[in-house]
Write an enzyme that holds these catalytic residues in place. Structure first.
Site, PDB file in Angstrom:
ATOM      1  N   GLU A  94       0.812  -1.222   0.000  1.00 52.74           N
ATOM      2  CA  GLU A  94       0.000   0.000   0.000  1.00 52.74           C
ATOM      3  C   GLU A  94       0.845   1.272   0.000  1.00 52.74           C
ATOM      4  O   GLU A  94       0.308   2.370  -0.182  1.00 52.74           O
ATOM      5  CB  GLU A  94      -0.949  -0.013   1.204  1.00 52.74           C
ATOM      6  CG  GLU A  94      -2.043  -1.068   1.051  1.00 52.74           C
ATOM      7  CD  GLU A  94      -2.896  -1.255   2.285  1.00 52.74           C
ATOM      8  OE1 GLU A  94      -2.477  -0.814   3.382  1.00 52.74           O
ATOM      9  OE2 GLU A  94      -3.978  -1.856   2.175  1.00 52.74           O
ATOM     10  N   GLU A 125       7.580 -21.504   7.997  1.00 47.09           N
ATOM     11  CA  GLU A 125       7.810 -20.626   9.145  1.00 47.09           C
ATOM     12  C   GLU A 125       8.894 -21.147  10.074  1.00 47.09           C
ATOM     13  O   GLU A 125       9.456 -20.398  10.866  1.00 47.09           O
ATOM     14  CB  GLU A 125       6.508 -20.412   9.927  1.00 47.09           C
ATOM     15  CG  GLU A 125       6.059 -21.570  10.781  1.00 47.09           C
ATOM     16  CD  GLU A 125       5.013 -21.139  11.818  1.00 47.09           C
ATOM     17  OE1 GLU A 125       5.228 -21.469  12.994  1.00 47.09           O
ATOM     18  OE2 GLU A 125       4.021 -20.501  11.458  1.00 47.09           O
TER      19      GLU A 125
END
EC number: 4.2.1.126
Length: 311
Positions: A94, A125
């Site tokens: 963004e 992860e």
């Protein structure tokens, strides 16, 4: 989560984390009317800003350090797995339309790569090696910042990213939602927003995810304010890439200058649609090339450019 031969102590680790704590008083939540569950959830969510408020001094210190590095040309890189990784990618994605950042100036790394945005990548992860490889692909420098994000504060990918980045001299920030986390300890700037047990046991996409979103909003937004990407509370570096943003550009110029529509159109035409330049053209009564020069000399800070124009 059951223990495995590879991680015999992981279950006991999880049992010590407040984000994983079981709440007996909610054990029959599934039997409640929907509105009651919604009220419970909303009440839980309302506690998150207070938890963030307790860490504002640490957040502010991290922002000042990030802004100092980015002023020298450094990048802001988020690294996380699962929800934490997705939130980092979201925040990074963004920044170009909002602040006209250059490609890669703010980046989001998620364990398992882009596919992990929509699919769970098994084992990603748990790999600090993967984090090192992902950072190597960015050719990290000492001017860059790596923000590790992990609700538990123990995710190997996030901790590994921070440890490796710090070994290269980069600035490091560790954002976790448990006290005494390995992630915050590994980072130069540790931020532990303790949001407590979740409505659904261990579902850290809830309060912990909300807290991470709020903190990442602060890190990117206030850093961009410090870098001169705003004028007051106006997004003067907005990139007009669609009709809505083109309309917003004109409104921002109008709010900043009070100029008539025809003058706004002329200024935007003279500056190739650059909002910050157009405001300077109107407020300082200069032409487009002069506006560009003044902004270059001021490092992109509109207030400083206006002062320079009047000297």
């Amino acid at each position: 989560m059951t223990s495995t031969p590879h991680h015999p102590d992981l279950r006991s680790q999880l049992e010590t984390l407040t984000t994983e704590a079981f709440r007996p008083e909610l054990a029959e939540i599934d039997r409640l009317p929907t509105l009651d569950i919604a009220r419970l959830m909303n009440g839980e969510d309302a506690t998150v800003p207070t938890a963030v408020a307790e860490r504002l001094p640490e957040i502010a210190a991290a922002i000042d350090a990030v802004a100092a590095r980015m002023t020298r040309g450094g990048r802001l890189v988020y690294a996380g797995a699962g929800t934490a990784g997705r939130l980092g990618v979201l925040d990074a994605s963004e920044c170009p339309p909002t602040f006209n950042t250059t490609p890669g100036q703010v980046a989001g790394l998620i364990a398992g790569g882009p596919d992990a945005m929509v699919t769970s990548i098994e084992g990603a992860e748990d790999s600090p090696e993967l984090a090192r490889a992902d950072l190597d692909a960015l050719a990290l420098t000492a001017d860059d910042t790596v923000v590790g994000v992990s609700a538990s504060g123990r995710t190997p990918y996030a901790v590994g990213a921070v440890e490796y980045a710090r070994s290269l001299g980069a600035l490091t920030v560790g954002l976790a939602c448990n006290r005494n986390s390995a992630l915050a300890a590994a980072a130069e700037h540790g931020i532990e927003v303790v949001t407590g047990p979740e409505l659904l046991t261990g579902s850290t996409r809830l309060k912990a995810g909300t807290a991470q979103k709020l903190v990442l909003n602060m890190l990117s937004t206030i850093t961009m304010i410090r870098l001169g990407k705003t004028y007051g509370n106006l997004m003067v570096d907005v990139r007009a890439s669609n009709e809505k943003l083109r309309a917003r550009s004109r409104r921002i110029v109008a709010l900043a200058t009070g100029a008539a529509d025809a003058d706004i159109e002329r200024a935007l035409t003279a500056t190739d649609g650059e909002v910050k330049h157009a405001i300077l053209v109107l407020l300082a009564d200069v032409d487009g090339p002069t506006a560009a020069r003044l902004l270059t000399e001021s490092g992109g800070h509109l207030r400083a450019a206006l002062t320079g124009a009047h000297d």
